[in-house]
Enzyme design. Structure first.
Site, mmCIF file in Angstrom:
data_model
loop_
_atom_site.group_PDB
_atom_site.id
_atom_site.type_symbol
_atom_site.label_atom_id
_atom_site.label_comp_id
_atom_site.label_asym_id
_atom_site.label_seq_id
_atom_site.Cartn_x
_atom_site.Cartn_y
_atom_site.Cartn_z
ATOM 1 C CD GLU A 35 96.468 50.707 30.595
ATOM 2 O OE1 GLU A 35 96.211 51.354 29.572
ATOM 3 O OE2 GLU A 35 96.068 49.531 30.787
ATOM 4 C CB CYS A 48 103.385 45.588 17.372
ATOM 5 S SG CYS A 48 101.751 46.257 17.185
ATOM 6 C CE LYS A 51 104.217 40.912 15.033
ATOM 7 N NZ LYS A 51 102.905 41.382 14.669
ATOM 8 C CE1 TYR A 179 98.031 42.863 9.277
ATOM 9 C CE2 TYR A 179 95.685 42.414 9.024
ATOM 10 C CZ TYR A 179 96.800 43.177 8.719
ATOM 11 O OH TYR A 179 96.693 44.239 7.853
ATOM 12 C CD GLU A 183 101.860 39.139 12.442
ATOM 13 O OE1 GLU A 183 101.540 39.286 13.644
ATOM 14 O OE2 GLU A 183 102.074 40.105 11.672
ATOM 15 C CD GLU A 443 118.662 44.653 -8.516
ATOM 16 O OE1 GLU A 443 119.093 45.385 -9.417
ATOM 17 O OE2 GLU A 443 119.322 43.726 -8.026
HETATM 18 P P1 NDP Z 1 91.958 39.253 11.423
HETATM 19 O O1 NDP Z 1 90.819 40.148 11.204
HETATM 20 O O2 NDP Z 1 93.239 39.514 10.730
HETATM 21 O O3 NDP Z 1 91.531 37.765 11.047
HETATM 22 C C1 NDP Z 1 90.452 37.166 11.672
HETATM 23 C C2 NDP Z 1 90.358 35.729 11.206
HETATM 24 O O4 NDP Z 1 89.399 35.060 11.993
HETATM 25 C C3 NDP Z 1 89.922 35.597 9.769
HETATM 26 O O5 NDP Z 1 90.540 34.469 9.209
HETATM 27 C C4 NDP Z 1 88.405 35.404 9.880
HETATM 28 O O6 NDP Z 1 87.874 34.587 8.879
HETATM 29 C C5 NDP Z 1 88.297 34.643 11.196
HETATM 30 N N1 NDP Z 1 87.103 34.975 11.946
HETATM 31 C C6 NDP Z 1 86.586 36.184 12.180
HETATM 32 N N2 NDP Z 1 85.499 36.101 12.937
HETATM 33 C C7 NDP Z 1 85.303 34.797 13.210
HETATM 34 C C8 NDP Z 1 84.330 34.061 13.928
HETATM 35 N N3 NDP Z 1 83.328 34.674 14.516
HETATM 36 N N4 NDP Z 1 84.449 32.714 13.967
HETATM 37 C C9 NDP Z 1 85.457 32.080 13.343
HETATM 38 N N5 NDP Z 1 86.410 32.732 12.643
HETATM 39 C C10 NDP Z 1 86.326 34.067 12.569
HETATM 40 O O7 NDP Z 1 92.119 39.190 13.010
HETATM 41 P P2 NDP Z 1 93.336 38.876 13.984
HETATM 42 O O8 NDP Z 1 92.703 38.406 15.231
HETATM 43 O O9 NDP Z 1 94.355 38.032 13.317
HETATM 44 O O10 NDP Z 1 93.961 40.313 14.214
HETATM 45 C C11 NDP Z 1 93.140 41.385 14.662
HETATM 46 C C12 NDP Z 1 93.603 42.683 14.095
HETATM 47 O O11 NDP Z 1 94.796 43.083 14.729
HETATM 48 C C13 NDP Z 1 93.941 42.634 12.600
HETATM 49 O O12 NDP Z 1 92.813 42.841 11.812
HETATM 50 C C14 NDP Z 1 94.956 43.723 12.463
HETATM 51 O O13 NDP Z 1 94.307 44.921 12.211
HETATM 52 C C15 NDP Z 1 95.619 43.762 13.823
HETATM 53 N N6 NDP Z 1 96.940 43.105 13.752
HETATM 54 C C16 NDP Z 1 97.902 43.634 12.958
HETATM 55 C C17 NDP Z 1 99.136 43.029 12.851
HETATM 56 C C18 NDP Z 1 100.155 43.614 11.949
HETATM 57 O O14 NDP Z 1 100.032 44.790 11.588
HETATM 58 N N7 NDP Z 1 101.176 42.863 11.507
HETATM 59 C C19 NDP Z 1 99.478 41.829 13.604
HETATM 60 C C20 NDP Z 1 98.385 41.339 14.408
HETATM 61 C C21 NDP Z 1 97.164 41.967 14.477
HETATM 62 P P3 NDP Z 1 87.414 35.131 7.436
HETATM 63 O O15 NDP Z 1 88.483 35.998 6.884
HETATM 64 O O16 NDP Z 1 87.232 33.877 6.673
HETATM 65 O O17 NDP Z 1 86.174 35.886 7.687
#
Ligand code: NDP
Length: 449
Positions: A35, A48, A51, A179, A183, A443
């Site tokens: 690591e 997680c 956060k 996400y 959040e 419920e």
């Molecule tokens: P997400 O995939 O959830 O969202 C990415 C966002 O960024 C979307 O709105 C997307 O737009 C936009 N986007 C993607 N690529 C680009 C780009 N090249 N330029 C500009 N905008 C872009 O990613 P997050 O970073 O929020 O989270 C990453 C992952 O981590 C999640 O997919 C999830 O799996 C995990 N995660 C889970 C959580 C939970 O379980 N509660 C909490 C946090 C993270 P559009 O949709 O319009 O394409």
């Protein structure tokens, strides 16, 4: 048979790597896990866990306001001490980091606190130059935040830095609407910041049910969050006063104190030496694996976010467990990716499992949708104009529940139990056969019309 230093060398001690190392060692394998940063990985160290603790901390802003309606005398201005919350959260992270480290050691696996890269099908090279050999190498190195390529992007931060801020900014622009963006929009808003979310498309939280994410958008706008849709970064300029002016397509520039990039996460494969062993990557840089987590190099496997299947901690853990049970426990196991529940810890949170209404209509043709749109009784007494929405999507032919989607207080806690029923293939009639537990929000799930 060649003589290897280890049966298994795991690169990355996040959720998946730790589980794989621990279980493989328990099955009797000689295991090392390298690591480069801190044992625990994204989830424990900068994802997680911290956060969710910030989400709890942020929620007090609403709870303290609502408390007055429940008879509590709360001063008009309640001071919030960011440093206090931050120190307590980071101390909890330290505690879990130590517990993870102990777990690996207690299972009999060796921890090597160095970066390791692949230097052959059965060889890794540590940062200090030492070479180690292993019959099997497991890549569990996770992913990192993607940062848009625009002038001035170095002025922004990502979810890696967000837990270490000196102070809560007065104005923050969050790029992305997935996400992390939703959040942290909730967290910063509750801590008193003015939040602007910008996204390249018109959508928030792509993949979740449309009605549910629409409800989150309406509630967020009602609370004062600003949204800029169809906006792509043109540049970020830092003024002499430290303020950041963000230029974007289709909108006037926005001046803020902080920019947070939340635009997806990319696999950590750059510079990992995977080409030296012929490991194929996809166009996002993710390790391509088969159902047994095996890469295109037969002695190298990969699990978790680095494979970009479903980027969720419990999935990485399942993949790590399945990998170790398969190779060292004599138990043939593959991970079932069907009906994986997920939640966004926004304010209010949303949660879902199974097919959205749109997916079900496309896949099944005949679909029945039941819903309950209600104001939770706590919100009624608190004069909080926030309605919850629960949706059940059923196969129109068989009555089988194929998806449940929710927004409202505590829905991530509720969906976990509901997901058992959806995964088990229960029908709407079987939900309705279950007596309601009154008075609860949950419920509603057995009373849906
Ligand atoms: P997400 O995939 O959830 O969202 C990415 C966002 O960024 C979307 O709105 C997307 O737009 C936009 N986007 C993607 N690529 C680009 C780009 N090249 N330029 C500009 N905008 C872009 O990613 P997050 O970073 O929020 O989270 C990453 C992952 O981590 C999640 O997919 C999830 O799996 C995990 N995660 C889970 C959580 C939970 O379980 N509660 C909490 C946090 C993270 P559009 O949709 O319009 O394409």
């Amino acid at each position: 048979m060649p003589d290897y230093d280890y049966d298994l060398f795991v690169i990355g001690a996040g959720s998946g790597g730790t589980r794989a190392a621990r279980v493989a060692a328990a099955h009797g394998a000689k295991v090392a896990v390298a690591e480069e940063y801190r044992v625990g990985g994204t989830c424990v160290i900068r994802g997680c866990v911290p956060k969710k603790l910030l989400v709890y901390g942020a929620h007090f802003a609403e709870d303290l306001k609502d408390a007055r309606r429940f008879g509590w005398q709360v001063p008009d201005t309640c001071a919030f001490d960011w440093t206090c919350l931050q120190e307590n959260v980071l101390a909890e992270v330290d505690r879990i980091n130590a517990a993870y480290t102990d777990t690996i050691g207690n299972a009999g696996a060796e921890i090597i606190l160095q970066r390791a890269t692949v230097s052959g099908a059965n060889e890794v090279t540590l940062a200090d130059g030492t070479k180690k050999t292993a019959k099997v190498i497991l890549i569990a190195v996770g992913a990192h935040p993607a940062v848009p390529d625009c002038p001035g992007s170095e002025h922004g931060i990502t979810s890696n830095e967000v837990f270490h801020l000196d102070a809560i900014p007065k104005r923050i622009l969050i790029a992305g609407a997935g996400y992390i963006a939703n959040e942290f929009a909730g967290i910063f808003h509750q801590f008193g910041a003015h939040v602007t979310l910008m996204n390249r498309s018109k959508e928030i939280l792509r993949g979740y049910d449309l009605q549910i994410r629409d409800r989150l958008l309406q509630i967020s706008m009602m609370k004062g969050l600003e949204f800029k849709f169809d906006a792509t970064f043109q540049g970020i300029e830092k003024g002499d006063d430290g303020c950041l002016t963000v230029s974007m397509s289709g909108h006037d520039p926005v001046t803020v104190d902080m920019v947070l990039f939340a635009t997806g996460r990319l696999p950590n494969t750059a510079g990992l030496g995977l080409d030296s062993a012929g490991v194929a990557l996809d166009d996002k840089g993710a390790v391509v694996v088969d159902a047994d987590n095996r890469s295109t190099c037969p002695s190298i496997y990969a699990i978790g976010d680095v494979t970009n299947r479903i980027q969720l901690t419990p999935i990485a853990i399942r993949e790590g467990q399945a990998f170790a049970d398969n190779l060292y426990g004599g138990k043939a196991t593959t991970v079932d990716y069907d009906c994986v529940p997920s939640a966004v810890f926004s304010h209010p949170p949303i949660a879902g499992v199974g097919l959205t209404e749109a997916e079900a209509r496309q896949k099944l043709g005949s679909v029945k949708v039941y819903s309950s749109d209600f104001r939770p009784m706590k919100n009624v007494l608190a004069n909080r104009d926030e309605r919850a929405l629960y949706k059940m999507v059923c196969d129109g032919e068989t009555d089988r529940v194929v998806g449940i989607h929710m927004i409202g207080p505590d829905v991530p806690e509720i969906i976990q139990a509901a997901a058992v029923a959806v995964k088990a293939g229960l029908t709407k009639a079987q939900f309705d056969d279950t007596v309601a537990l009154h008075p609860t929000m949950a419920e509603e799930l057995v009373l849906l019309k």
